[in-house]
Design a protein around this motif. Structure first.
Motif, PDB file in Angstrom:
ATOM      1  N   VAL A  59      22.886 -46.892  70.255  1.00 46.98           N
ATOM      2  CA  VAL A  59      22.569 -46.738  71.683  1.00 46.98           C
ATOM      3  C   VAL A  59      21.391 -47.633  72.069  1.00 46.98           C
ATOM      4  CG1 VAL A  59      21.581 -45.107  73.366  1.00 46.98           C
ATOM      5  CG2 VAL A  59      23.547 -44.434  71.958  1.00 46.98           C
ATOM      6  N   ASP A  60      20.363 -47.638  71.236  1.00 43.87           N
ATOM      7  CA  ASP A  60      19.183 -48.454  71.538  1.00 43.87           C
ATOM      8  C   ASP A  60      19.528 -49.934  71.568  1.00 43.87           C
ATOM      9  OD1 ASP A  60      16.200 -48.317  71.927  1.00 43.87           O
ATOM     10  OD2 ASP A  60      16.269 -49.699  70.230  1.00 43.87           O
ATOM     11  N   TRP A  61      20.398 -50.376  70.682  1.00 45.77           N
ATOM     12  CA  TRP A  61      20.840 -51.773  70.653  1.00 45.77           C
ATOM     13  C   TRP A  61      21.506 -52.136  71.981  1.00 45.77           C
ATOM     14  CZ3 TRP A  61      24.819 -53.905  66.509  1.00 45.77           C
ATOM     15  CH2 TRP A  61      24.840 -55.300  66.570  1.00 45.77           C
ATOM     16  N   ILE A  62      22.377 -51.278  72.462  1.00 45.59           N
ATOM     17  CA  ILE A  62      23.074 -51.543  73.727  1.00 45.59           C
ATOM     18  C   ILE A  62      22.086 -51.567  74.887  1.00 45.59           C
ATOM     19  CG2 ILE A  62      24.815 -50.705  75.351  1.00 45.59           C
ATOM     20  CD1 ILE A  62      26.221 -49.400  72.910  1.00 45.59           C
ATOM     21  N   ILE A  63      21.179 -50.610  74.913  1.00 47.15           N
ATOM     22  CA  ILE A  63      20.205 -50.528  76.013  1.00 47.15           C
ATOM     23  C   ILE A  63      19.312 -51.768  76.044  1.00 47.15           C
ATOM     24  CG2 ILE A  63      18.148 -49.295  76.836  1.00 47.15           C
ATOM     25  CD1 ILE A  63      19.563 -46.698  75.878  1.00 47.15           C
TER      26      ILE A  63
END
Length: 281
Positions: free
Chosen positions: A102-106
């Motif tokens: 999720v953090d990678w996408i954000i």
């Protein structure tokens, strides 16, 4: 009984099944969920005690833990990416490794203007909701084959005050997603039957097998199908993100390369395991 004395008893009762650190973490998770007390509160107020009615609740929780029911299911909630989620036996318990995805996408999407994201196999909704909460320019869609999972995801969207579009659909039976997306993300079932012996009993006996396991002879079935749909339904230069089986990183990369995806990147999780892939159409 003082809470401090009960803590020692609680940990002692669980250590035949769990290590001391894990048993202690169960105690403090329960203390915060049921009494809104943190470790520091107990340190500052060592004489706090439990009433008889409170001890009955704790006794039930202790019995459930001895049966290896996950603490998140017992309490009915868990935290993911700074948000609280309802969880139950219809959905997987969100993992820290998925927070990394999720953090990678954000971090990769913050500068985008209006765009569409599809989360395939949403379960509790943790990925879709965390993305919607942190990417206000995104219109987020959440798809799952399980009606019970979608019911839970809808409750979690309300709890976290985000708007999602929900789709009840089997991805393996889907030929076209009917619209285009800028990002497709999925944490699909990927544990092979041959890996069952590595799974702890509290997971194996309680979490939904539908969301966990695939046949040994076609372990990448969901990745292949989702990638095929991405070829049709990702916009030009759209991004595809996967959480993957740690043992099949290279095989998953090879599949995506053979299908013509570009700019692929394989990342490891905090434990040093191959865990996530990003590529573009």
């Amino acid at each position: 009984m003082t809470i401090k004395h009960y803590r020692d008893y609680f940990i002692q009762e669980l250590t035949p099944l769990y290590d001391v650190g894990e048993a202690e973490s169960f105690f403090y998770l329960t203390l915060e969920a049921k009494h809104q007390l943190k470790r520091v509160d107990l340190a500052l107020q060592p004489d706090l005690d439990f009433s008889e009615s409170e001890l009955k609740i704790w006794s039930f929780i202790l019995d459930q833990l001895k049966k290896e029911i996950p603490i998140q299911y017992i309490l009915g909630v868990t935290n993911f990416y700074g948000l609280e989620f309802e969880v139950n036996s219809a959905v997987l318990i969100p993992r820290p490794e998925t927070e990394e995805l999720v953090d990678w996408i954000i971090q990769s999407s913050k500068v985008q203007s209006k765009f569409k994201i599809l989360d395939i196999g949403t379960g509790s909704g943790c990925i879709a909701i965390a993305l919607a909460k942190n990417l206000p320019n995104a219109q987020v869609f959440a798809l799952d084959v399980s009606e019970q999972a979608l019911t839970t995801a809808k409750k979690n969207a309300e709890k976290n005050q985000v708007q999602l579009s929900f789709i009840h659909q089997s991805i393996l039976e889907t030929e076209d997603l009917a619209q285009e997306f800028d990002i497709i993300v999925s944490n699909p079932p990927y544990v092979r039957e041959l890996e069952k012996h590595e799974i702890k009993n509290n997971v194996l006996d309680n979490e939904p097998h539908l969301a966990l396991f695939v046949e040994d002879n076609d372990a990448l079935i969901f990745y292949r199908k989702i990638a095929q749909l991405a070829q049709k339904n990702l916009k030009l230069k759209g991004q595809l993100y996967f959480e993957i089986n740690q043992y099949l990183g290279q095989e998953t990369l090879n599949l995506l390369q053979e299908m013509g995806f570009k700019n692929y990147e394989l990342r490891q999780d905090i434990y040093g395991n191959d865990r996530m892939i990003q590529c573009t159409i």
